[in-house]
Design a protein around this motif. Structure first.
Motif, PDB file in Angstrom:
ATOM      1  N   GLU A  35       0.812  -1.221   0.000  1.00 29.04           N
ATOM      2  CA  GLU A  35       0.000   0.000   0.000  1.00 29.04           C
ATOM      3  C   GLU A  35       0.846   1.273   0.000  1.00 29.04           C
ATOM      4  OE1 GLU A  35      -3.108  -0.627  -0.723  1.00 29.04           O
ATOM      5  OE2 GLU A  35      -2.651  -2.734  -0.366  1.00 29.04           O
ATOM      6  N   GLU A  36       2.133   1.165  -0.006  1.00 29.09           N
ATOM      7  CA  GLU A  36       3.007   2.342  -0.105  1.00 29.09           C
ATOM      8  C   GLU A  36       3.077   2.742  -1.573  1.00 29.09           C
ATOM      9  OE1 GLU A  36       4.994   5.342   1.181  1.00 29.09           O
ATOM     10  OE2 GLU A  36       5.046   3.771   2.686  1.00 29.09           O
ATOM     11  N   THR A  37       3.156   4.022  -1.831  1.00 24.44           N
ATOM     12  CA  THR A  37       3.316   4.491  -3.205  1.00 24.44           C
ATOM     13  C   THR A  37       4.800   4.474  -3.544  1.00 24.44           C
ATOM     14  OG1 THR A  37       1.381   5.905  -3.027  1.00 24.44           O
ATOM     15  CG2 THR A  37       2.938   6.434  -4.773  1.00 24.44           C
ATOM     16  N   TYR A  38       5.104   3.917  -4.699  1.00 22.31           N
ATOM     17  CA  TYR A  38       6.480   3.861  -5.173  1.00 22.31           C
ATOM     18  C   TYR A  38       6.607   4.680  -6.448  1.00 22.31           C
ATOM     19  CZ  TYR A  38       7.766   0.425  -1.737  1.00 22.31           C
ATOM     20  OH  TYR A  38       8.036  -0.177  -0.546  1.00 22.31           O
ATOM     21  N   TYR A  39       7.828   5.037  -6.756  1.00 26.59           N
ATOM     22  CA  TYR A  39       8.122   5.788  -7.966  1.00 26.59           C
ATOM     23  C   TYR A  39       9.271   5.120  -8.694  1.00 26.59           C
ATOM     24  CZ  TYR A  39       5.028   9.413  -6.369  1.00 26.59           C
ATOM     25  OH  TYR A  39       3.907  10.096  -5.965  1.00 26.59           O
ATOM     26  N   LEU A  40       9.227   5.225 -10.032  1.00 28.05           N
ATOM     27  CA  LEU A  40      10.277   4.721 -10.908  1.00 28.05           C
ATOM     28  C   LEU A  40      11.049   5.923 -11.419  1.00 28.05           C
ATOM     29  CD1 LEU A  40      11.575   2.480 -12.726  1.00 28.05           C
ATOM     30  CD2 LEU A  40       9.734   2.906 -14.343  1.00 28.05           C
ATOM     31  N   CYS A  41      12.342   5.976 -11.127  1.00 22.91           N
ATOM     32  CA  CYS A  41      13.185   7.079 -11.603  1.00 22.91           C
ATOM     33  C   CYS A  41      13.355   6.936 -13.115  1.00 22.91           C
ATOM     34  CB  CYS A  41      14.542   7.061 -10.918  1.00 22.91           C
ATOM     35  SG  CYS A  41      15.664   8.317 -11.597  1.00 22.91           S
ATOM     36  N   MET A  42      12.991   7.978 -13.861  1.00 18.06           N
ATOM     37  CA  MET A  42      13.004   7.933 -15.324  1.00 18.06           C
ATOM     38  C   MET A  42      14.317   8.428 -15.941  1.00 18.06           C
ATOM     39  SD  MET A  42      10.130   6.495 -15.884  1.00 18.06           S
ATOM     40  CE  MET A  42       9.972   6.647 -17.665  1.00 18.06           C
ATOM     41  N   ASN A  43      15.318   8.702 -15.119  1.00 16.16           N
ATOM     42  CA  ASN A  43      16.612   9.166 -15.613  1.00 16.16           C
ATOM     43  C   ASN A  43      17.428   7.965 -16.099  1.00 16.16           C
ATOM     44  OD1 ASN A  43      19.243  10.108 -15.968  1.00 16.16           O
ATOM     45  ND2 ASN A  43      19.289  11.228 -14.058  1.00 16.16           N
ATOM     46  N   GLU A  44      17.778   7.966 -17.377  1.00 16.99           N
ATOM     47  CA  GLU A  44      18.508   6.831 -17.956  1.00 16.99           C
ATOM     48  C   GLU A  44      19.891   6.634 -17.348  1.00 16.99           C
ATOM     49  OE1 GLU A  44      20.673   8.250 -21.988  1.00 16.99           O
ATOM     50  OE2 GLU A  44      18.490   8.336 -22.055  1.00 16.99           O
ATOM     51  N   ASN A  45      20.438   7.664 -16.728  1.00 17.86           N
ATOM     52  CA  ASN A  45      21.789   7.577 -16.163  1.00 17.86           C
ATOM     53  C   ASN A  45      21.820   7.326 -14.656  1.00 17.86           C
ATOM     54  OD1 ASN A  45      23.082   8.137 -18.688  1.00 17.86           O
ATOM     55  ND2 ASN A  45      22.371  10.233 -18.446  1.00 17.86           N
ATOM     56  N   CYS A  46      20.670   7.272 -14.025  1.00 17.32           N
ATOM     57  CA  CYS A  46      20.596   7.064 -12.575  1.00 17.32           C
ATOM     58  C   CYS A  46      20.426   5.575 -12.287  1.00 17.32           C
ATOM     59  CB  CYS A  46      19.429   7.863 -12.000  1.00 17.32           C
ATOM     60  SG  CYS A  46      19.292   7.755 -10.199  1.00 17.32           S
ATOM     61  N   ASP A  47      21.119   5.065 -11.277  1.00 12.54           N
ATOM     62  CA  ASP A  47      21.021   3.657 -10.902  1.00 12.54           C
ATOM     63  C   ASP A  47      19.754   3.346 -10.116  1.00 12.54           C
ATOM     64  OD1 ASP A  47      23.330   2.937 -12.178  1.00 12.54           O
ATOM     65  OD2 ASP A  47      24.581   3.002 -10.383  1.00 12.54           O
ATOM     66  N   VAL A  48      19.067   4.373  -9.597  1.00  9.84           N
ATOM     67  CA  VAL A  48      17.842   4.149  -8.838  1.00  9.84           C
ATOM     68  C   VAL A  48      16.751   3.668  -9.791  1.00  9.84           C
ATOM     69  CG1 VAL A  48      15.994   5.256  -7.501  1.00  9.84           C
ATOM     70  CG2 VAL A  48      18.386   5.825  -7.053  1.00  9.84           C
ATOM     71  N   VAL A  49      16.062   2.603  -9.371  1.00  9.82           N
ATOM     72  CA  VAL A  49      14.909   2.136 -10.129  1.00  9.82           C
ATOM     73  C   VAL A  49      13.657   2.580  -9.384  1.00  9.82           C
ATOM     74  CG1 VAL A  49      13.683   0.138 -11.062  1.00  9.82           C
ATOM     75  CG2 VAL A  49      16.179   0.206 -11.138  1.00  9.82           C
ATOM     76  N   TYR A  50      13.425   2.027  -8.191  1.00 14.69           N
ATOM     77  CA  TYR A  50      12.235   2.364  -7.407  1.00 14.69           C
ATOM     78  C   TYR A  50      12.607   2.997  -6.070  1.00 14.69           C
ATOM     79  CZ  TYR A  50       9.769  -0.862 -10.539  1.00 14.69           C
ATOM     80  OH  TYR A  50       9.241  -1.497 -11.632  1.00 14.69           O
ATOM     81  N   TYR A  51      11.716   3.828  -5.574  1.00 12.64           N
ATOM     82  CA  TYR A  51      11.833   4.368  -4.217  1.00 12.64           C
ATOM     83  C   TYR A  51      10.439   4.714  -3.739  1.00 12.64           C
ATOM     84  CZ  TYR A  51      11.332   8.899  -6.508  1.00 12.64           C
ATOM     85  OH  TYR A  51      10.862   9.944  -7.257  1.00 12.64           O
ATOM     86  N   ASN A  52      10.281   4.817  -2.410  1.00 17.20           N
ATOM     87  CA  ASN A  52       8.969   5.206  -1.900  1.00 17.20           C
ATOM     88  C   ASN A  52       8.980   6.654  -1.448  1.00 17.20           C
ATOM     89  OD1 ASN A  52      10.001   5.269   0.722  1.00 17.20           O
ATOM     90  ND2 ASN A  52       9.126   3.315   1.298  1.00 17.20           N
TER      91      ASN A  52
END
Length: 143
Positions: A35-52
């Motif tokens: 039930e937590e909202t997550y986000y997908l980082c859309m930067n092609e050069n960033c290693d982050v995929v998901y975060y809340n």
């Protein structure tokens, strides 16, 4: 308000936790909060995929089961995750097999058949718009 990645500060896309749970490696499932909202980082050069939203959980490329198609080092670059159809296959269908639209791509590659996009696509939604972008790019390249 647009959500931005806590690492690169670029715009991100909202994703449901069910998508994140399905794509994160088993070792990191404990980090996913239902039930937590997550986000997908859309930067092609960033290693982050998901975060809340609380920034308590940051999941990078090493913590997911699949390559993220728009990240610079994705290999393979799946466009349709449900049927494992790559960008290369779509471009090939346009350039070498005469595909001009989604129906052609569907027939030639199997993209968008038997979809379970909420579980398989990193965005948690249909790959149709990305298939269309890929077709348009291939058509422009071919002219």
């Amino acid at each position: 308000m647009e959500e931005k990645c806590p690492i690169c500060h670029q715009i991100s896309e909202k994703v449901k936790s069910i998508t994140v749970k399905h794509l994160v490696s088993d070792n990191f499932l404990g980090e996913i909060v239902n039930e937590e909202t997550y986000y997908l980082c859309m930067n092609e050069n960033c290693d982050v995929v998901y975060y809340n939203l609380n920034n308590e959980s940051i999941l990078d490329k090493k913590k997911v089961k699949v390559p993220i198609w728009f990240k610079g080092d994705a290999n393979p670059k799946y466009i349709c995750y449900c049927n494992k159809v790559t960008e290369e296959q779509i471009i090939n269908a346009v350039i070498n097999q005469g595909a001009k639209n989604i129906n052609d791509i569907n027939k030639l590659t199997g993209a968008m058949k038997n979809g379970k996009c909420m579980l398989n696509n990193p965005l948690g939604k249909c790959c149709g718009p990305i298939v269309l972008q890929t077709i348009k790019r291939a058509l422009q390249t071919n002219n």
